[in-house]
Design a protein around this motif. Structure first.
Motif, short mmCIF file in Angstrom:
data_model
loop_
_atom_site.label_atom_id
_atom_site.label_comp_id
_atom_site.label_asym_id
_atom_site.label_seq_id
_atom_site.Cartn_x
_atom_site.Cartn_y
_atom_site.Cartn_z
N LEU A 1 0.84 -1.20 0.00
CA LEU A 1 0.00 0.00 0.00
C LEU A 1 0.87 1.25 0.00
N ILE A 2 1.93 1.26 0.79
CA ILE A 2 2.84 2.40 0.83
C ILE A 2 3.47 2.61 -0.55
N MET A 3 3.87 1.53 -1.21
CA MET A 3 4.47 1.64 -2.53
C MET A 3 3.48 2.24 -3.54
N LEU A 4 2.23 1.83 -3.46
CA LEU A 4 1.20 2.40 -4.33
C LEU A 4 1.03 3.90 -4.08
N LEU A 5 0.94 4.27 -2.81
CA LEU A 5 0.75 5.67 -2.46
C LEU A 5 1.95 6.53 -2.87
N GLN A 6 3.15 5.98 -2.71
CA GLN A 6 4.34 6.71 -3.12
C GLN A 6 4.37 6.94 -4.62
N ALA A 7 3.94 5.96 -5.38
CA ALA A 7 3.89 6.12 -6.84
C ALA A 7 2.95 7.26 -7.22
N GLU A 8 1.79 7.32 -6.56
CA GLU A 8 0.82 8.38 -6.86
C GLU A 8 1.34 9.74 -6.40
N GLU A 9 1.95 9.77 -5.21
CA GLU A 9 2.48 11.02 -4.68
C GLU A 9 3.56 11.59 -5.60
N THR A 10 4.48 10.74 -6.05
CA THR A 10 5.56 11.17 -6.92
C THR A 10 5.02 11.72 -8.24
N GLY A 11 4.05 11.01 -8.80
CA GLY A 11 3.47 11.45 -10.06
C GLY A 11 2.73 12.77 -9.94
N LYS A 12 1.98 12.93 -8.86
CA LYS A 12 1.23 14.19 -8.67
C LYS A 12 2.17 15.37 -8.51
#
Length: 253
Positions: A47-58
């Motif tokens: 879940l953290i990896m998913l959220l980090q991917a979205e955070e980085t992209g945003k």
């Protein structure tokens, strides 16, 4: 071949991520599932990896939007500065300003020097760092800014224009050198300075030493009133040396 259940699940995931505008999760989740499986990740780590991917992209997309809106006239960054060409440049100070603490303190920067020594490049590099940090920035030529304010005043839009500019945390005024203001334009410029005093930050580039700013305005009193607010909380970078454009590589500064 994917099962019917897998296809339904994939369609649901795609639809919900699209609905919630999870752009990077939507693009990467299948690859991230594969990585999580190979590394035997816990649900929490996945879940953290998913959220980090979205955070980085945003953050990346936000920085791109802010950079486009800033109206920079070059793509130069602080990392492009060739300190070997001009040893008079204070690398430590420039890099320190690039970390943007001056914005947190609502301070200004004045960059002074002859044409071609890197004033606009330094201002642009700091501005791009600000965009990447999530700040709104506006890069504008001094004459164009004053002329636009004067035009908006004549059309009755001045209040709206000043309000828009006040919402920009970093205003970069380039080439405050090649103009002579009349009383009205001087008053408009002073409004910008007064409006931002101890509230937001300015970067100004100029060919003129501050002792000659009365040449820009209607006299010494007007120049002193403007400088008083600018330099109260201010970092001054004074650059000497040869023009990079004339003697250096064919790179625009």
């Amino acid at each position: 071949m994917p099962s019917e259940t897998s296809a339904v699940n994939a369609a649901y995931i795609e639809a919900r991520m699209k609905q919630f505008k999870l752009v990077d999760m939507r693009e990467q989740y299948q690859e991230l599932i594969r990585v999580a499986s190979e590394q035997s990740m816990t649900y929490e780590d996945f879940l953290i990896m998913l959220l980090q991917a979205e955070e980085t992209g945003k953050k990346r997309r936000q920085a791109e939007r802010l950079t486009d809106a800033a109206n920079f006239d070059s793509d130069k960054r602080l990392s492009d500065i060739d300190y070997r060409f001009n040893p008079n440049l204070d690398a430590d100070k420039i890099q320190s300003l690039g970390r943007l603490e001056f914005m947190d303190n609502h301070e200004n920067i004045i960059i002074i020097g002859p044409p071609g020594v890197g004033k606009s490049m330094i201002a642009t590099g700091i501005g791009r760092n600000a965009c990447e940090a999530g700040y709104k920035v506006l890069f504008v030529n001094a004459k164009e800014l004053v002329d636009q304010l004067y035009e908006d005043m004549q059309k009755g839009y001045l209040k709206e224009t000043l309000k828009q500019i006040s919402k920009i945390p970093l205003l970069i005024i380039d080439e405050l050198s090649y103009l002579k203001m009349d009383k009205e334009r001087e008053s408009l410029f002073f409004q910008i300075i007064r409006q931002r005093y101890e509230k937001s930050s300015l970067i100004i580039t100029t060919n003129l030493p501050m002792g000659r700013w009365d040449e820009l305005f209607t006299g010494k009193l007007a120049a002193a009133a403007i400088l008083d607010r600018l330099v109260h909380h201010c970092h001054v970078i004074s650059i000497t040396g040869d023009s990079y454009r004339v003697k250096g590589p064919k790179t625009e500064y």
